[in-house]
Write a protein that holds these residues in place. Sequence first.
Motif, PDB file in Angstrom:
ATOM      1  N   HIS A  69       0.841  -1.195   0.000  1.00  0.00           N
ATOM      2  CA  HIS A  69       0.000   0.000   0.000  1.00  0.00           C
ATOM      3  C   HIS A  69       0.879   1.250   0.000  1.00  0.00           C
ATOM      4  N   VAL A  70       0.373   2.319  -0.622  1.00  0.00           N
ATOM      5  CA  VAL A  70       1.102   3.581  -0.590  1.00  0.00           C
ATOM      6  C   VAL A  70       1.207   4.033   0.864  1.00  0.00           C
ATOM      7  N   ASP A  71       2.413   4.330   1.285  1.00  0.00           N
ATOM      8  CA  ASP A  71       2.719   4.712   2.659  1.00  0.00           C
ATOM      9  C   ASP A  71       2.758   6.240   2.741  1.00  0.00           C
ATOM     10  N   VAL A  72       1.926   6.815   3.598  1.00  0.00           N
ATOM     11  CA  VAL A  72       1.826   8.266   3.714  1.00  0.00           C
ATOM     12  C   VAL A  72       3.165   8.891   4.097  1.00  0.00           C
ATOM     13  N   GLU A  73       3.923   8.236   4.977  1.00  0.00           N
ATOM     14  CA  GLU A  73       5.219   8.783   5.375  1.00  0.00           C
ATOM     15  C   GLU A  73       6.201   8.803   4.215  1.00  0.00           C
ATOM     16  N   LYS A  74       6.108   7.832   3.338  1.00  0.00           N
ATOM     17  CA  LYS A  74       7.006   7.783   2.180  1.00  0.00           C
ATOM     18  C   LYS A  74       6.537   8.730   1.069  1.00  0.00           C
ATOM     19  N   ALA A  75       5.239   8.843   0.869  1.00  0.00           N
ATOM     20  CA  ALA A  75       4.696   9.703  -0.193  1.00  0.00           C
ATOM     21  C   ALA A  75       4.770  11.182   0.183  1.00  0.00           C
ATOM     22  N   ARG A  76       4.652  11.495   1.467  1.00  0.00           N
ATOM     23  CA  ARG A  76       4.749  12.864   1.977  1.00  0.00           C
ATOM     24  C   ARG A  76       3.798  13.846   1.285  1.00  0.00           C
ATOM     25  N   PRO A  77       2.474  13.545   1.284  1.00  0.00           N
ATOM     26  CA  PRO A  77       1.516  14.462   0.660  1.00  0.00           C
ATOM     27  C   PRO A  77       1.303  15.707   1.516  1.00  0.00           C
ATOM     28  N   PHE A  78       0.562  16.656   0.988  1.00  0.00           N
ATOM     29  CA  PHE A  78       0.214  17.842   1.757  1.00  0.00           C
ATOM     30  C   PHE A  78      -1.246  18.198   1.535  1.00  0.00           C
ATOM     31  N   THR A  79      -1.743  19.067   2.401  1.00  0.00           N
ATOM     32  CA  THR A  79      -3.146  19.451   2.340  1.00  0.00           C
ATOM     33  C   THR A  79      -3.269  20.955   2.109  1.00  0.00           C
ATOM     34  N   LEU A  80      -4.493  21.369   1.792  1.00  0.00           N
ATOM     35  CA  LEU A  80      -4.832  22.780   1.616  1.00  0.00           C
ATOM     36  C   LEU A  80      -5.942  23.112   2.591  1.00  0.00           C
ATOM     37  N   THR A  81      -5.837  24.268   3.246  1.00  0.00           N
ATOM     38  CA  THR A  81      -6.946  24.789   4.037  1.00  0.00           C
ATOM     39  C   THR A  81      -7.384  26.118   3.439  1.00  0.00           C
ATOM     40  N   MET A  82      -8.679  26.363   3.524  1.00  0.00           N
ATOM     41  CA  MET A  82      -9.263  27.615   3.049  1.00  0.00           C
ATOM     42  C   MET A  82     -10.213  28.095   4.135  1.00  0.00           C
ATOM     43  N   PRO A  83     -10.446  29.367   4.343  1.00  0.00           N
ATOM     44  CA  PRO A  83     -10.097  30.486   3.487  1.00  0.00           C
ATOM     45  C   PRO A  83      -8.714  31.076   3.753  1.00  0.00           C
ATOM     46  N   ASP A  84      -7.909  30.445   4.622  1.00  0.00           N
ATOM     47  CA  ASP A  84      -6.571  31.000   4.873  1.00  0.00           C
ATOM     48  C   ASP A  84      -5.585  30.683   3.752  1.00  0.00           C
ATOM     49  N   ASN A  85      -5.960  29.778   2.827  1.00  0.00           N
ATOM     50  CA  ASN A  85      -5.148  29.449   1.647  1.00  0.00           C
ATOM     51  C   ASN A  85      -3.718  29.068   2.011  1.00  0.00           C
ATOM     52  N   ARG A  86      -3.593  28.013   2.835  1.00  0.00           N
ATOM     53  CA  ARG A  86      -2.286  27.547   3.265  1.00  0.00           C
ATOM     54  C   ARG A  86      -2.127  26.061   2.970  1.00  0.00           C
ATOM     55  N   TYR A  87      -0.900  25.679   2.678  1.00  0.00           N
ATOM     56  CA  TYR A  87      -0.552  24.271   2.493  1.00  0.00           C
ATOM     57  C   TYR A  87       0.044  23.747   3.795  1.00  0.00           C
ATOM     58  N   TRP A  88      -0.280  22.489   4.126  1.00  0.00           N
ATOM     59  CA  TRP A  88       0.190  21.867   5.353  1.00  0.00           C
ATOM     60  C   TRP A  88       0.724  20.476   5.052  1.00  0.00           C
ATOM     61  N   ALA A  89       1.893  20.176   5.557  1.00  0.00           N
ATOM     62  CA  ALA A  89       2.428  18.821   5.433  1.00  0.00           C
ATOM     63  C   ALA A  89       1.596  17.902   6.315  1.00  0.00           C
ATOM     64  N   VAL A  90       1.422  16.678   5.881  1.00  0.00           N
ATOM     65  CA  VAL A  90       0.706  15.701   6.697  1.00  0.00           C
ATOM     66  C   VAL A  90       1.614  15.333   7.866  1.00  0.00           C
ATOM     67  N   GLY A  91       1.057  15.361   9.074  1.00  0.00           N
ATOM     68  CA  GLY A  91       1.854  15.161  10.286  1.00  0.00           C
ATOM     69  C   GLY A  91       2.049  13.716  10.670  1.00  0.00           C
ATOM     70  N   VAL A  92       2.270  13.526  11.933  1.00  0.00           N
ATOM     71  CA  VAL A  92       2.576  12.195  12.463  1.00  0.00           C
ATOM     72  C   VAL A  92       1.307  11.383  12.654  1.00  0.00           C
ATOM     73  N   GLN A  93       1.444  10.074  12.604  1.00  0.00           N
ATOM     74  CA  GLN A  93       0.321   9.184  12.859  1.00  0.00           C
ATOM     75  C   GLN A  93      -0.089   9.315  14.319  1.00  0.00           C
ATOM     76  N   VAL A  94      -1.399   9.451  14.576  1.00  0.00           N
ATOM     77  CA  VAL A  94      -1.891   9.592  15.945  1.00  0.00           C
ATOM     78  C   VAL A  94      -2.766   8.419  16.377  1.00  0.00           C
ATOM     79  N   GLY A  95      -2.978   7.475  15.497  1.00  0.00           N
ATOM     80  CA  GLY A  95      -3.801   6.334  15.848  1.00  0.00           C
ATOM     81  C   GLY A  95      -4.140   5.509  14.623  1.00  0.00           C
ATOM     82  N   ARG A  96      -4.964   4.485  14.840  1.00  0.00           N
ATOM     83  CA  ARG A  96      -5.423   3.617  13.757  1.00  0.00           C
ATOM     84  C   ARG A  96      -6.939   3.633  13.717  1.00  0.00           C
ATOM     85  N   ALA A  97      -7.495   3.821  12.528  1.00  0.00           N
ATOM     86  CA  ALA A  97      -8.948   3.832  12.350  1.00  0.00           C
ATOM     87  C   ALA A  97      -9.531   2.468  12.667  1.00  0.00           C
TER      88      ALA A  97
END
Length: 192
Positions: free
Chosen positions: A151-179
């Motif tokens: 499976h694609v590993d989030v830590e290896k892929a290092r995606p980022f997110t967008l928030t609005m209306p502040d229009n900022r990019y954020w790196a995906v952080g550390v794992q905090v649990g399992r769904a």
Amino acid sequence: MSERINIGNNAFILPEPQTILGTMLDGRPNFMAMAWVTRVNYDPCIMAMAVNKKHASHRAILETGQYSINLPSVDMVAETDYAGLASGNRTDKSGLFEVHFGELENAPLIRACPLAMEFRLKEQFHMTNDTLFIGELVAAWTEERFLTDGHVDVEKARPFTLTMPDNRYWAVGVQVGRAWHEGKALRKSPTD
């Protein structure tokens, strides 16, 4: 506890996965930064995305019925942002990324992205400014270095997110649990 206040429509702060939409526009690859995307069905994998009706990518999807959704890494923030700043109606973005093609001839896949997925348009819902495109995943492309246990590993892929209306990019952080795991201790019975 603090008093809750109504902030109106400024609640549009949900972190959304930052992707790059790939289309074929007038016979050339075209790209658009896109964060309004989500999975809406598991099997088959179906994803929805909202695209403004004025965008060149909108026209390209209607003309070909095919497109790609590419997941860039944090190393690609500038290129991703540029893909959203420059309009395909006025700018040729075909040389912005090295592309390859998979199963579909009108879904350019970005080679530098850790995950590139090609879609066939299934349905569309027209709203005031945008169209909600619903597409079925045809194939997903990655490299071995981005996988863990197949499976694609989030830590290896290092995606980022967008928030609005502040229009900022954020790196995906550390794992905090399992769904479907962390809440088990709160269950009153095995069936709730």
